[in-house]
Design an enzyme around this catalytic site. Sequence first.
Site, mmCIF file in Angstrom:
data_model
loop_
_atom_site.group_PDB
_atom_site.id
_atom_site.type_symbol
_atom_site.label_atom_id
_atom_site.label_comp_id
_atom_site.label_asym_id
_atom_site.label_seq_id
_atom_site.Cartn_x
_atom_site.Cartn_y
_atom_site.Cartn_z
ATOM 1 N N SER A 45 -7.842 9.501 19.469
ATOM 2 C CA SER A 45 -6.874 10.362 18.779
ATOM 3 C C SER A 45 -6.328 11.444 19.707
ATOM 4 C CB SER A 45 -7.535 11.030 17.570
ATOM 5 O OG SER A 45 -8.434 12.021 18.031
ATOM 6 N N ASP A 78 -4.412 7.127 18.347
ATOM 7 C CA ASP A 78 -4.485 7.488 16.927
ATOM 8 C C ASP A 78 -3.881 8.878 16.681
ATOM 9 O OD1 ASP A 78 -5.401 7.145 14.261
ATOM 10 O OD2 ASP A 78 -7.247 8.261 14.689
ATOM 11 N N ASP A 100 2.430 9.876 14.312
ATOM 12 C CA ASP A 100 2.171 10.508 13.018
ATOM 13 C C ASP A 100 3.179 11.621 12.732
ATOM 14 O OD1 ASP A 100 1.224 11.725 10.773
ATOM 15 O OD2 ASP A 100 -0.804 12.078 11.514
ATOM 16 N N GLU A 130 2.992 6.815 9.573
ATOM 17 C CA GLU A 130 2.357 7.237 8.316
ATOM 18 C C GLU A 130 3.384 7.831 7.370
ATOM 19 O OE1 GLU A 130 -1.320 9.445 8.601
ATOM 20 O OE2 GLU A 130 -0.847 10.615 6.823
ATOM 21 N N HIS A 172 -9.260 12.579 4.888
ATOM 22 C CA HIS A 172 -9.945 12.627 6.183
ATOM 23 C C HIS A 172 -11.210 13.488 6.115
ATOM 24 C CE1 HIS A 172 -6.055 11.414 8.222
ATOM 25 N NE2 HIS A 172 -6.946 10.632 8.804
ATOM 26 N N HIS A 200 -6.489 5.322 6.183
ATOM 27 C CA HIS A 200 -7.094 6.413 6.966
ATOM 28 C C HIS A 200 -8.148 7.101 6.109
ATOM 29 C CE1 HIS A 200 -4.502 6.953 10.643
ATOM 30 N NE2 HIS A 200 -3.924 5.939 10.009
ATOM 31 N N GLY A 201 -9.003 7.885 6.781
ATOM 32 C CA GLY A 201 -10.005 8.650 6.038
ATOM 33 C C GLY A 201 -10.972 7.740 5.297
ATOM 34 N N THR A 225 -15.473 9.947 10.917
ATOM 35 C CA THR A 225 -16.475 10.942 10.525
ATOM 36 C C THR A 225 -17.824 10.306 10.170
ATOM 37 O OG1 THR A 225 -14.691 12.316 9.682
ATOM 38 C CG2 THR A 225 -16.905 12.838 8.900
HETATM 39 O O1 G3H Z 1 -7.452 8.144 12.034
HETATM 40 C C1 G3H Z 1 -8.682 8.191 11.848
HETATM 41 C C2 G3H Z 1 -9.256 8.092 10.526
HETATM 42 O O2 G3H Z 1 -8.352 8.172 9.519
HETATM 43 C C3 G3H Z 1 -10.659 8.516 10.329
HETATM 44 O O3 G3H Z 1 -10.873 9.323 9.191
HETATM 45 O O4 G3H Z 1 -12.877 10.578 9.907
HETATM 46 O O5 G3H Z 1 -12.252 10.451 7.541
HETATM 47 O O6 G3H Z 1 -13.098 8.431 8.689
HETATM 48 P P1 G3H Z 1 -12.368 9.718 8.801
HETATM 49 ZN ZN ZN Z 2 -6.492 9.196 10.214
#
Ligand code: G3H
Ligand code: ZN
Length: 272
Positions: A45, A78, A100, A130, A172, A200-201, A225
């Site tokens: 990222s 990313d 993004d 996005e 996220h 994502h997230g 995460t």
């Molecule tokens: O772009 C990366 C992700 O969307 C990771 O999100 O840390 O909540 O898994 P996260």
């Molecule tokens: Zn993300």
Amino acid sequence: MPLVPLSRILDAGPVFAFNVIQIEHAEAILAGAEQAKASVVLQISENAVRYHGALAPLAAAARLAAERSGADAALHLDHATDERLVREAAEHGFGSVMYDGSTLPWAENLRTTAEVTAWCHEHGLFVEAELGAIGGKDGAHAPGVRTDPAEAAEFVARTGVDALAVAVGSEHAMTSRTARLDLELIGRLHAAVPVPLVLHGSSGVPDETLVAAAAAGMRKINVSTHLNRLFTEAVRDALAADPKLVDPRRWLAPGRDAVAAEVARLSGLLKG
Ligand code: G3H
Ligand code: ZN
């Protein structure tokens, strides 16, 4: 194995994309994917680049680790908001980027994403964009935001992007796996949008919902995460078990092992 283009990996079915922050992440993610006999996306990222102060060293580490692994892996940039970083990625082995512009107003997101996409396509890069900011870190939009299928279809048609990240209920940086996704919306987005959808997230999404999201049409599932939580827990345990430890390899290795095991387990979920 040489790096594989993201388009080829996505054509074969849903895949996890895991974030690489340090070389141990790349080693662990590739080991886990290899163990599960799964393809994988290594993604770096803009935030990770900021942390290291440069793109090239971490990109080289991830690429070289992928080349000596038995797993099919793509290298992806990313959450890039800086167009200069997108251009730099083309010189460092990336086959794909996420531009993004999701926090920009619609017209500006449309214009900048179309411009970046045109440049990327001239230089052989696959582009993820996005629409509908996904809540969480960096003060992004509220978690209640959802992507509208008709707007998503128009956005893809007018920008020419190759994949689209959409807001369907994830956030996220969740440290508990309690997110509830709108699976019906994923189905409608899948029907309306002619390119692969990206979740994502995904750290906050429980196993069974990840599987259901893939079945409903999600193709690239981003997790960061969750792996960092497991990595840090293992490091914390190792340090607590032996307060005299000084060699970083002695506490990094348990973190790396924990990530590899979870990547293998998660990758198995998508294989059915
Ligand atoms: O772009 C990366 C992700 O969307 C990771 O999100 O840390 O909540 O898994 P996260
Ligand atoms: Zn993300």
